[in-house]
Design a protein around this motif. Structure first.
Motif, PDB file in Angstrom:
ATOM      1  N   ASN A  59      -0.075   8.854   1.157  1.00 38.58           N
ATOM      2  CA  ASN A  59      -1.175   9.806   0.957  1.00 38.58           C
ATOM      3  C   ASN A  59      -1.929   9.551  -0.340  1.00 38.58           C
ATOM      4  N   ALA A  60      -1.204   9.251  -1.407  1.00 38.23           N
ATOM      5  CA  ALA A  60      -1.845   9.044  -2.701  1.00 38.23           C
ATOM      6  C   ALA A  60      -2.792   7.856  -2.670  1.00 38.23           C
ATOM      7  N   VAL A  61      -2.397   6.784  -1.989  1.00 37.79           N
ATOM      8  CA  VAL A  61      -3.266   5.609  -1.877  1.00 37.79           C
ATOM      9  C   VAL A  61      -4.508   5.942  -1.052  1.00 37.79           C
ATOM     10  N   LEU A  62      -4.333   6.623   0.073  1.00 36.37           N
ATOM     11  CA  LEU A  62      -5.477   7.004   0.900  1.00 36.37           C
ATOM     12  C   LEU A  62      -6.442   7.901   0.119  1.00 36.37           C
ATOM     13  N   ASN A  63      -5.908   8.798  -0.678  1.00 36.77           N
ATOM     14  CA  ASN A  63      -6.764   9.653  -1.501  1.00 36.77           C
ATOM     15  C   ASN A  63      -7.555   8.831  -2.511  1.00 36.77           C
ATOM     16  N   ASP A  64      -6.879   7.878  -3.160  1.00 33.22           N
ATOM     17  CA  ASP A  64      -7.570   7.039  -4.140  1.00 33.22           C
ATOM     18  C   ASP A  64      -8.665   6.204  -3.483  1.00 33.22           C
ATOM     19  N   LEU A  65      -8.443   5.801  -2.239  1.00 37.50           N
ATOM     20  CA  LEU A  65      -9.419   4.968  -1.532  1.00 37.50           C
ATOM     21  C   LEU A  65     -10.451   5.795  -0.776  1.00 37.50           C
ATOM     22  N   VAL A 101       0.816  -1.218   0.000  1.00 42.55           N
ATOM     23  CA  VAL A 101       0.000   0.000   0.000  1.00 42.55           C
ATOM     24  C   VAL A 101       0.849   1.266   0.000  1.00 42.55           C
ATOM     25  N   SER A 102       2.123   1.143  -0.350  1.00 40.46           N
ATOM     26  CA  SER A 102       3.004   2.301  -0.331  1.00 40.46           C
ATOM     27  C   SER A 102       3.115   2.981  -1.687  1.00 40.46           C
ATOM     28  N   SER A 103       2.430   2.460  -2.702  1.00 41.04           N
ATOM     29  CA  SER A 103       2.431   3.089  -4.023  1.00 41.04           C
ATOM     30  C   SER A 103       1.116   2.781  -4.718  1.00 41.04           C
ATOM     31  N   ARG A 104       0.859   3.471  -5.822  1.00 40.82           N
ATOM     32  CA  ARG A 104      -0.426   3.344  -6.523  1.00 40.82           C
ATOM     33  C   ARG A 104      -0.383   2.263  -7.610  1.00 40.82           C
ATOM     34  N   ASN A 105       0.216   1.141  -7.302  1.00 45.69           N
ATOM     35  CA  ASN A 105       0.223   0.048  -8.266  1.00 45.69           C
ATOM     36  C   ASN A 105      -1.184  -0.541  -8.393  1.00 45.69           C
ATOM     37  N   PHE A 106      -1.643  -0.716  -9.613  1.00 47.09           N
ATOM     38  CA  PHE A 106      -3.035  -1.044  -9.909  1.00 47.09           C
ATOM     39  C   PHE A 106      -3.567  -2.243  -9.145  1.00 47.09           C
ATOM     40  N   GLY A 107      -2.926  -3.398  -9.282  1.00 47.60           N
ATOM     41  CA  GLY A 107      -3.457  -4.613  -8.678  1.00 47.60           C
ATOM     42  C   GLY A 107      -3.528  -4.548  -7.170  1.00 47.60           C
ATOM     43  N   ASP A 108      -2.472  -4.034  -6.546  1.00 45.98           N
ATOM     44  CA  ASP A 108      -2.420  -3.995  -5.088  1.00 45.98           C
ATOM     45  C   ASP A 108      -3.466  -3.063  -4.498  1.00 45.98           C
ATOM     46  N   ILE A 109      -3.585  -1.863  -5.053  1.00 52.57           N
ATOM     47  CA  ILE A 109      -4.548  -0.911  -4.511  1.00 52.57           C
ATOM     48  C   ILE A 109      -5.978  -1.363  -4.790  1.00 52.57           C
ATOM     49  N   GLU A 165      -3.161   7.149 -35.972  1.00 49.23           N
ATOM     50  CA  GLU A 165      -4.565   7.391 -35.576  1.00 49.23           C
ATOM     51  C   GLU A 165      -5.294   6.113 -35.177  1.00 49.23           C
ATOM     52  N   ARG A 166      -4.684   4.970 -35.404  1.00 50.50           N
ATOM     53  CA  ARG A 166      -5.320   3.708 -35.001  1.00 50.50           C
ATOM     54  C   ARG A 166      -5.165   3.448 -33.511  1.00 50.50           C
ATOM     55  N   ALA A 167      -4.376   4.254 -32.831  1.00 53.46           N
ATOM     56  CA  ALA A 167      -4.076   3.984 -31.422  1.00 53.46           C
ATOM     57  C   ALA A 167      -4.279   5.232 -30.572  1.00 53.46           C
ATOM     58  N   LYS A 168      -4.626   4.997 -29.303  1.00 52.54           N
ATOM     59  CA  LYS A 168      -4.760   6.090 -28.338  1.00 52.54           C
ATOM     60  C   LYS A 168      -4.091   5.688 -27.036  1.00 52.54           C
ATOM     61  N   ILE A 169      -3.252   6.577 -26.500  1.00 56.00           N
ATOM     62  CA  ILE A 169      -2.642   6.351 -25.199  1.00 56.00           C
ATOM     63  C   ILE A 169      -3.600   6.804 -24.106  1.00 56.00           C
ATOM     64  N   ILE A 170      -3.840   5.940 -23.133  1.00 60.97           N
ATOM     65  CA  ILE A 170      -4.665   6.291 -21.971  1.00 60.97           C
ATOM     66  C   ILE A 170      -3.791   6.157 -20.733  1.00 60.97           C
ATOM     67  N   PRO A 171      -3.258   7.263 -20.228  1.00 69.76           N
ATOM     68  CA  PRO A 171      -2.389   7.206 -19.043  1.00 69.76           C
ATOM     69  C   PRO A 171      -3.174   6.738 -17.817  1.00 69.76           C
ATOM     70  N   TYR A 172      -2.447   6.245 -16.829  1.00 68.68           N
ATOM     71  CA  TYR A 172      -3.071   5.812 -15.579  1.00 68.68           C
ATOM     72  C   TYR A 172      -3.519   7.027 -14.777  1.00 68.68           C
ATOM     73  N   THR A 173      -4.780   7.015 -14.336  1.00 70.46           N
ATOM     74  CA  THR A 173      -5.312   8.102 -13.524  1.00 70.46           C
ATOM     75  C   THR A 173      -5.845   7.620 -12.178  1.00 70.46           C
ATOM     76  N   PHE A 174      -6.523   6.458 -12.193  1.00 67.79           N
ATOM     77  CA  PHE A 174      -7.261   5.985 -11.012  1.00 67.79           C
ATOM     78  C   PHE A 174      -7.579   4.519 -11.252  1.00 67.79           C
ATOM     79  N   HIS A 175      -7.490   3.694 -10.202  1.00 68.26           N
ATOM     80  CA  HIS A 175      -7.619   2.248 -10.429  1.00 68.26           C
ATOM     81  C   HIS A 175      -8.975   1.870 -11.012  1.00 68.26           C
TER      82      HIS A 175
END
Length: 366
Positions: free
Chosen positions: A42-48, A10-18, A254-264
């Motif tokens: 703090n970032a994990v607590l905010n996401d949760l 819980v010390s980082s915003r890694n997708f599976g763990d959070i 144009e066949r592809a779109k990048i979707i950055p990580y924002t929230f689990h």
């Protein structure tokens, strides 16, 4: 109201763990427990959406029970050595050893591997697992690993990953709207939308063949659009996943779109809107499969093979280092040809995933 401490990665915003922490947190909150995550950043607590004043090891003292949520943190780390094992002991064994009463901790849905390398690790982890009020691992191989270090817990259960509890109805409405908006243009222009999620750049060993196979598939399937995703934030836009996405975007245009990580939950929602995915990360494959999307994994890790074997889909998980462009292309062509296959996860595996939550709720202090 009883206070339950949740612990894991819980010390980082890694997708599976959070995501797994969030699933357990919401489940217990519905049962009227007060939730604390002492080691969360703090970032994990905010996401949760959890407000918490007291953190750190000493805040375990104020909790009635401790729940170790799912994940592979009881397993090998990169460049494993004695120092890293000691840090693992301090981080995961000490809360139950010094702060929570015996039989006051519960371990659910964890993966286990490689705890027998050092005697001190074996001793502390054996005690941690044997003294757990609830003990559930996510696969048969984890049970074998515990038996190797001498764990003889009378109530141990072999279940499945907690993230397999996710269904379309689990996704918050705002996240679902976000995902539909992100993918709408590709949906309008292409018959299928495939997600690509790689943690290695093209010039990294073995990944060159993966990229070549993907691009061959794209060349021969002009009716397919692509979303390029990451499973953790990259503030500097320099993580291998972002570099991989940028490389593919420059070729697919144009066949592809990048979707950055924002929230689990936003990533869960994106995975719910695609038709299939190529990934090398475990929980992206697990969540995609839980949402009945075809996941193909090229991996360096045994844990991925364990999962695909459990859902009776071993043919969709291959060793990264054994691929060539044609093997990658052929697997994508075969697996993404028919995308609507109904339930991807066998009912018995769904039931095992649900059992994690039922078990811990049954055994917590009322």
């Amino acid at each position: 109201m009883k206070k339950i401490a949740l612990h894991g990665m819980v010390s980082s915003r890694n997708f599976g763990d959070i995501l797994m922490v969030d699933i357990v947190s919401k489940y217990l909150a519905q049962k009227a427990y007060d939730i604390s995550i002492p080691m969360a950043c703090n970032a994990v607590l905010n996401d949760l959406s959890i407000k918490q004043n007291n953190r750190g090891f000493w805040s375990f003292n104020s909790c009635d029970n401790l729940v170790y949520t799912g994940g592979g943190y009881f397993g090998p780390m990169a460049n494993r050595n004695f120092s890293k094992d000691l840090k693992m002991i301090l981080k995961f064994a000490s809360p139950s050893e010094f702060f929570i009463p015996k039989s006051g901790h519960h371990i659910i849905g964890v993966g286990v591997n490689g705890l027998d390398k050092y005697q001190i690790t074996k001793s502390y982890m054996k005690r941690l697992f044997n003294s757990a009020g609830t003990l559930a691992v996510r696969d048969e191989e984890s049970l074998f690993e515990l038996e190797k270090i001498g764990v003889r817990h009378s109530g141990i259960e072999v279940l499945a990953d907690i993230a397999l509890n996710i269904q379309l109805e689990s996704i918050p409405a705002n996240s679902l709207e976000y995902a539909k908006g992100e993918i709408s243009d590709l949906r309008c222009r292409y018959e299928k939308v495939i997600a690509l999620h790689l943690s290695g750049v093209p010039d990294e060993k073995y990944y060159d063949n993966i990229y070549a196979g993907i691009l061959k598939y794209a060349e021969k399937n002009k009716d397919v659009g692509f979303v390029l995703i990451e499973d953790h934030p990259s503030p500097t836009n320099s993580s291998p996943q972002i570099l991989a996405a940028q490389y593919l975007k420059n070729i697919l245009l144009e066949r592809a779109k990048i979707i950055p990580y924002t929230f689990h939950w936003n990533l869960v929602a994106v995975l719910s809107q695609i038709d299939g995915i190529v990934t090398n990360k475990l929980h992206v494959a697990i969540v995609s499969s839980a949402l009945n999307k075809i996941a193909i994994a090229f991996t360096k890790h045994e844990k991925n093979h364990r999962f695909f074997a459990q859902i009776e889909a071993s043919e969709r998980c291959s060793n990264l280092q054994e691929q060539n462009p044609n093997s990658v292309y052929t697997l994508m062509e075969n697996e993404f040809h028919y995308i609507n296959r109904g339930e991807i996860i066998p009912v018995r595996v769904r039931d095992l995933a649900r059992r994690n939550l039922e078990l811990v709720q049954q055994n917590l202090i009322k």
